[in-house]
Design a protein around this motif. Structure first.
Motif, PDB file in Angstrom:
ATOM      1  N   SER A  74      29.418  38.172  47.835  1.00 46.96           N
ATOM      2  CA  SER A  74      30.599  37.879  47.586  1.00 46.96           C
ATOM      3  C   SER A  74      30.649  38.868  46.376  1.00 46.96           C
ATOM      4  CB  SER A  74      31.126  36.925  47.665  1.00 46.96           C
ATOM      5  OG  SER A  74      30.973  36.494  48.937  1.00 46.96           O
ATOM      6  N   VAL A  75      32.162  39.317  46.412  1.00 49.95           N
ATOM      7  CA  VAL A  75      32.750  40.045  45.667  1.00 49.95           C
ATOM      8  C   VAL A  75      33.667  39.755  44.610  1.00 49.95           C
ATOM      9  CG1 VAL A  75      33.528  42.497  44.144  1.00 49.95           C
ATOM     10  CG2 VAL A  75      31.661  42.239  46.339  1.00 49.95           C
ATOM     11  N   ILE A  76      33.620  38.631  42.820  1.00 46.00           N
ATOM     12  CA  ILE A  76      34.328  38.640  42.438  1.00 46.00           C
ATOM     13  C   ILE A  76      34.402  38.914  41.318  1.00 46.00           C
ATOM     14  CG2 ILE A  76      35.607  36.005  41.726  1.00 46.00           C
ATOM     15  CD1 ILE A  76      33.680  34.877  44.755  1.00 46.00           C
ATOM     16  N   ALA A  77      35.722  38.820  40.425  1.00 51.87           N
ATOM     17  CA  ALA A  77      35.580  39.775  38.955  1.00 51.87           C
ATOM     18  C   ALA A  77      35.867  38.105  38.670  1.00 51.87           C
ATOM     19  CB  ALA A  77      36.538  40.289  39.043  1.00 51.87           C
ATOM     20  N   ASN A  78      35.195  38.594  37.364  1.00 49.27           N
ATOM     21  CA  ASN A  78      35.269  37.434  36.414  1.00 49.27           C
ATOM     22  C   ASN A  78      36.421  37.385  36.048  1.00 49.27           C
ATOM     23  OD1 ASN A  78      32.182  36.924  35.880  1.00 49.27           O
ATOM     24  ND2 ASN A  78      32.024  38.459  34.184  1.00 49.27           N
ATOM     25  N   PRO A  79      36.344  36.035  35.696  1.00 49.16           N
ATOM     26  CA  PRO A  79      37.991  35.361  34.903  1.00 49.16           C
ATOM     27  C   PRO A  79      38.504  36.432  33.672  1.00 49.16           C
ATOM     28  CG  PRO A  79      36.590  33.582  34.358  1.00 49.16           C
ATOM     29  CD  PRO A  79      35.607  34.569  35.599  1.00 49.16           C
ATOM     30  N   PRO A  80      39.577  36.747  33.249  1.00 51.14           N
ATOM     31  CA  PRO A  80      39.391  38.407  32.523  1.00 51.14           C
ATOM     32  C   PRO A  80      39.880  36.971  30.530  1.00 51.14           C
ATOM     33  CG  PRO A  80      41.577  37.756  33.794  1.00 51.14           C
ATOM     34  CD  PRO A  80      40.818  36.591  33.915  1.00 51.14           C
ATOM     35  N   ALA A  81      38.956  37.493  30.507  1.00 53.94           N
ATOM     36  CA  ALA A  81      39.615  36.204  28.182  1.00 53.94           C
ATOM     37  C   ALA A  81      41.540  36.807  28.468  1.00 53.94           C
ATOM     38  CB  ALA A  81      39.028  37.513  27.560  1.00 53.94           C
ATOM     39  N   MET A  82      41.843  35.229  27.871  1.00 53.43           N
ATOM     40  CA  MET A  82      42.883  35.967  27.253  1.00 53.43           C
ATOM     41  C   MET A  82      42.742  35.832  25.396  1.00 53.43           C
ATOM     42  SD  MET A  82      44.211  35.934  29.687  1.00 53.43           S
ATOM     43  CE  MET A  82      45.983  35.393  29.500  1.00 53.43           C
ATOM     44  N   PRO A  83      43.801  35.937  24.976  1.00 52.17           N
ATOM     45  CA  PRO A  83      43.854  36.462  23.762  1.00 52.17           C
ATOM     46  C   PRO A  83      44.208  35.326  22.704  1.00 52.17           C
ATOM     47  CG  PRO A  83      45.471  38.467  23.794  1.00 52.17           C
ATOM     48  CD  PRO A  83      44.369  37.497  25.117  1.00 52.17           C
ATOM     49  N   ALA A  91      47.589  53.957  28.054  1.00 52.12           N
ATOM     50  CA  ALA A  91      48.608  51.859  28.337  1.00 52.12           C
ATOM     51  C   ALA A  91      47.150  51.580  29.139  1.00 52.12           C
ATOM     52  CB  ALA A  91      49.218  52.482  29.572  1.00 52.12           C
ATOM     53  N   PRO A  92      48.267  50.032  28.934  1.00 53.85           N
ATOM     54  CA  PRO A  92      46.962  48.832  28.528  1.00 53.85           C
ATOM     55  C   PRO A  92      46.889  48.608  30.134  1.00 53.85           C
ATOM     56  CG  PRO A  92      48.992  48.298  27.373  1.00 53.85           C
ATOM     57  CD  PRO A  92      49.052  49.427  26.994  1.00 53.85           C
ATOM     58  N   VAL A  93      45.613  48.403  30.851  1.00 52.11           N
ATOM     59  CA  VAL A  93      45.500  48.175  31.802  1.00 52.11           C
ATOM     60  C   VAL A  93      45.292  46.568  31.825  1.00 52.11           C
ATOM     61  CG1 VAL A  93      43.750  48.821  33.942  1.00 52.11           C
ATOM     62  CG2 VAL A  93      44.197  49.952  32.146  1.00 52.11           C
ATOM     63  N   VAL A  94      45.634  45.830  33.484  1.00 56.30           N
ATOM     64  CA  VAL A  94      45.640  44.616  33.670  1.00 56.30           C
ATOM     65  C   VAL A  94      44.571  44.765  34.092  1.00 56.30           C
ATOM     66  CG1 VAL A  94      46.831  43.405  35.032  1.00 56.30           C
ATOM     67  CG2 VAL A  94      48.492  44.703  34.192  1.00 56.30           C
ATOM     68  N   PRO A  95      43.552  43.333  33.638  1.00 54.83           N
ATOM     69  CA  PRO A  95      41.416  43.249  33.879  1.00 54.83           C
ATOM     70  C   PRO A  95      42.411  41.931  36.172  1.00 54.83           C
ATOM     71  CG  PRO A  95      42.227  41.692  32.218  1.00 54.83           C
ATOM     72  CD  PRO A  95      44.103  42.413  32.150  1.00 54.83           C
ATOM     73  N   PRO A  96      41.496  42.313  36.546  1.00 55.47           N
ATOM     74  CA  PRO A  96      41.510  42.165  37.372  1.00 55.47           C
ATOM     75  C   PRO A  96      40.676  40.351  37.206  1.00 55.47           C
ATOM     76  CG  PRO A  96      38.958  43.272  38.072  1.00 55.47           C
ATOM     77  CD  PRO A  96      40.230  43.458  36.289  1.00 55.47           C
ATOM     78  N   GLY A  97      40.513  39.701  38.220  1.00 58.58           N
ATOM     79  CA  GLY A  97      39.923  37.849  37.967  1.00 58.58           C
ATOM     80  C   GLY A  97      40.696  36.787  38.019  1.00 58.58           C
ATOM     81  N   ALA A  98      42.394  37.232  38.120  1.00 59.18           N
ATOM     82  CA  ALA A  98      43.204  35.671  37.848  1.00 59.18           C
ATOM     83  C   ALA A  98      42.739  34.848  38.600  1.00 59.18           C
ATOM     84  CB  ALA A  98      44.318  36.252  37.513  1.00 59.18           C
ATOM     85  N   ASP A  99      42.696  35.314  39.389  1.00 63.00           N
ATOM     86  CA  ASP A  99      42.293  33.955  40.762  1.00 63.00           C
ATOM     87  C   ASP A  99      40.773  33.852  41.374  1.00 63.00           C
ATOM     88  OD1 ASP A  99      41.354  36.697  41.712  1.00 63.00           O
ATOM     89  OD2 ASP A  99      42.340  35.803  44.188  1.00 63.00           O
ATOM     90  N   SER A 100      40.104  34.436  40.066  1.00 62.41           N
ATOM     91  CA  SER A 100      38.470  33.995  39.798  1.00 62.41           C
ATOM     92  C   SER A 100      37.711  32.897  40.641  1.00 62.41           C
ATOM     93  CB  SER A 100      37.968  34.392  38.926  1.00 62.41           C
ATOM     94  OG  SER A 100      38.319  35.778  38.693  1.00 62.41           O
ATOM     95  N   ALA A 101      38.203  31.165  39.484  1.00 59.20           N
ATOM     96  CA  ALA A 101      37.703  30.216  39.734  1.00 59.20           C
ATOM     97  C   ALA A 101      38.917  29.495  41.037  1.00 59.20           C
ATOM     98  CB  ALA A 101      38.563  29.545  38.349  1.00 59.20           C
ATOM     99  N   ALA A 102      39.764  29.764  41.296  1.00 55.80           N
ATOM    100  CA  ALA A 102      40.037  29.671  42.861  1.00 55.80           C
ATOM    101  C   ALA A 102      39.445  30.588  44.193  1.00 55.80           C
ATOM    102  CB  ALA A 102      41.573  29.643  43.485  1.00 55.80           C
ATOM    103  N   ARG A 103      38.576  31.673  44.271  1.00 51.68           N
ATOM    104  CA  ARG A 103      37.644  31.809  44.933  1.00 51.68           C
ATOM    105  C   ARG A 103      36.001  31.742  44.927  1.00 51.68           C
ATOM    106  NH1 ARG A 103      38.092  38.587  44.558  1.00 51.68           N
ATOM    107  NH2 ARG A 103      37.065  38.545  47.083  1.00 51.68           N
ATOM    108  N   TYR A 104      35.965  31.463  43.591  1.00 54.20           N
ATOM    109  CA  TYR A 104      34.888  30.425  43.666  1.00 54.20           C
ATOM    110  C   TYR A 104      34.904  29.491  44.608  1.00 54.20           C
ATOM    111  CZ  TYR A 104      31.598  33.500  40.349  1.00 54.20           C
ATOM    112  OH  TYR A 104      31.152  34.343  40.151  1.00 54.20           O
ATOM    113  N   LEU A 105      35.933  28.437  44.811  1.00 53.63           N
ATOM    114  CA  LEU A 105      35.841  27.195  45.130  1.00 53.63           C
ATOM    115  C   LEU A 105      35.821  27.209  46.508  1.00 53.63           C
ATOM    116  CD1 LEU A 105      38.304  25.094  42.427  1.00 53.63           C
ATOM    117  CD2 LEU A 105      36.023  24.827  43.131  1.00 53.63           C
ATOM    118  N   ALA A 106      36.653  28.266  46.835  1.00 49.98           N
ATOM    119  CA  ALA A 106      36.304  28.489  47.876  1.00 49.98           C
ATOM    120  C   ALA A 106      34.610  28.823  49.049  1.00 49.98           C
ATOM    121  CB  ALA A 106      37.596  29.871  48.612  1.00 49.98           C
ATOM    122  N   LEU A 107      34.526  29.735  47.975  1.00 50.93           N
ATOM    123  CA  LEU A 107      32.735  29.936  48.347  1.00 50.93           C
ATOM    124  C   LEU A 107      32.341  28.746  48.588  1.00 50.93           C
ATOM    125  CD1 LEU A 107      30.645  31.642  48.863  1.00 50.93           C
ATOM    126  CD2 LEU A 107      30.883  32.116  46.613  1.00 50.93           C
TER     127      LEU A 107
END
Length: 365
Positions: free
Chosen positions: A169-178, A342-358
């Protein structure tokens, strides 16, 4: 009527929490799993290191009592006692432990999910070692039930190398947050990079893989003589980097402040973030820098680098051994008239949920 999904018990593990992207991503995922109401057990060889502060509340910790990698071979005994629903292997460094656990527990083991954290083909391997590494990768499908890659290209490469077609499966890492700003009345933390001069930023452990020596070697060749190099991280290469900087006469222009719990302020103010690694998996630090509008210069250390730096307006990619190209790229982004991306929004906001589905799909299969 909506049927609530089963509460899972997820067990994951790490040698120490002394730093590293693999361990940090694992802790971010664990936070998401706990927030969703699931149980997480973290087994650590030694409960030490700066990332201890990142362990989410609610994680059940089991310390083996040794930082040696071989100490992790105690994992199958802990898995048998704790009876998790899923065993999550957080990166390539730990797959030998997953293999040992699968062999030791045999039919009584839970499903094992492994994350692909490094490129299947390592640029630092000689011919003989590379052949052995390919043979080892080809065995992964025998003890991993499923694998997760962080980008599409690494998923294709991993499926072929690990012989796991249909089980990637392809799932991005959850993004780091300041980190949030200090509460009123609480003094702000001192700046991680304590300099008023413009600087190039590196973020990562001081290990051979990262090839920080390439950046140190570039400093005296840059067109701008006021530029400082700051590398946030710690590790065994610190003395060698300090000696190299002194030999090149740039000791006062190379700063090694150590590990930073929150690198975002330093990223925001950096002229450019540079990652000169020999090999990588999916370097999250590039996404973090781009998320705050800081351009990047990176070596082509994995197929994922081109998936992150998708346009010349975001940064520059150079060949690993092309020191001249590295200097030219740094000079470009250090120019006074350069336009920052310009700032680029990183992927992965839903990563934890996608892992749980898997995980649910594997547990209920």
């Amino acid at each position: 009527m909506t049927i609530e999904p089963t509460r899972l018990h997820i067990l994951t593990y790490a040698q120490t929490l002394r730093g590293g992207g693999v361990e940090l991503a694992m802790l971010r995922l664990a936070a998401g799993w706990i927030a969703a109401g699931h149980r997480v057990t973290l087994v650590v060889g030694a409960a030490e290191g700066p990332l201890m502060a990142n362990v989410p509340a609610g994680v059940e910790r089991v310390a083996i009592g040794s930082r040696r990698y071989l100490a992790m071979l105690a994992l199958p005994v802990i898995v048998r006692r704790r009876c998790p629903d899923i065993l999550f292997c957080p990166g390539n460094h730990y797959t030998a432990v997953a293999a040992w656990t699968a062999l030791w527990l045999r039919g009584s083991r839970p499903p094992i999910v492994g994350k692909v954290s490094n490129a299947p083909d390592r640029a630092d391997h000689g011919r003989l070692f590379a052949a052995g590494y390919r043979a080892w990768m080809a065995l992964h499908g025998r003890f991993l039930d499923h694998a997760v890659a962080m980008t599409a290209a690494t998923g294709v490469a991993a499926a072929a190398a690990m012989r796991m077609a249909g089980r990637i499966s392809v799932i991005a890492n959850p993004p780091a947050m300041p980190h949030p700003p200090a509460h009123p009345g609480v003094p702000a933390a001192p700046p991680v990079v304590a300099t008023d001069r413009p600087y190039i930023l590196g973020v990562g452990r001081l290990v051979v893989q990262k090839r920080w020596d390439r950046l140190v070697a570039a400093i005296p060749r840059l067109a701008r003589r006021d530029i400082v190099l700051a590398i946030l991280g710690d590790g065994p290469e610190r003395p060698a980097l300090q000696a190299q900087a002194a030999a090149l006469g740039v000791a006062d222009r190379v700063l090694l402040p150590g590990h930073a719990a929150d690198p975002f302020p330093a990223m925001t103010h950096a002229c450019v973030l540079a990652l000169p690694s020999e090999y990588e998996g999916v370097p999250g630090v590039l996404r973090e820098a781009l998320s705050v509008g800081t351009p990047v210069v990176a070596t082509r250390s994995s197929v994922a680098v081109d998936e992150i730096v998708t346009d010349a307006s975001l940064g520059s990619i150079v060949d690993c051994d092309d020191q001249d190209a590295l200097v030219v790229a740094l000079d470009h982004w250090l120019a006074d008239d350069v336009v920052r991306p310009a700032p680029v929004v990183p992927p992965g906001a839903d990563s934890a949920a996608r892992y749980l589905a898997l995980f649910h799909s594997l547990v209920t299969a």
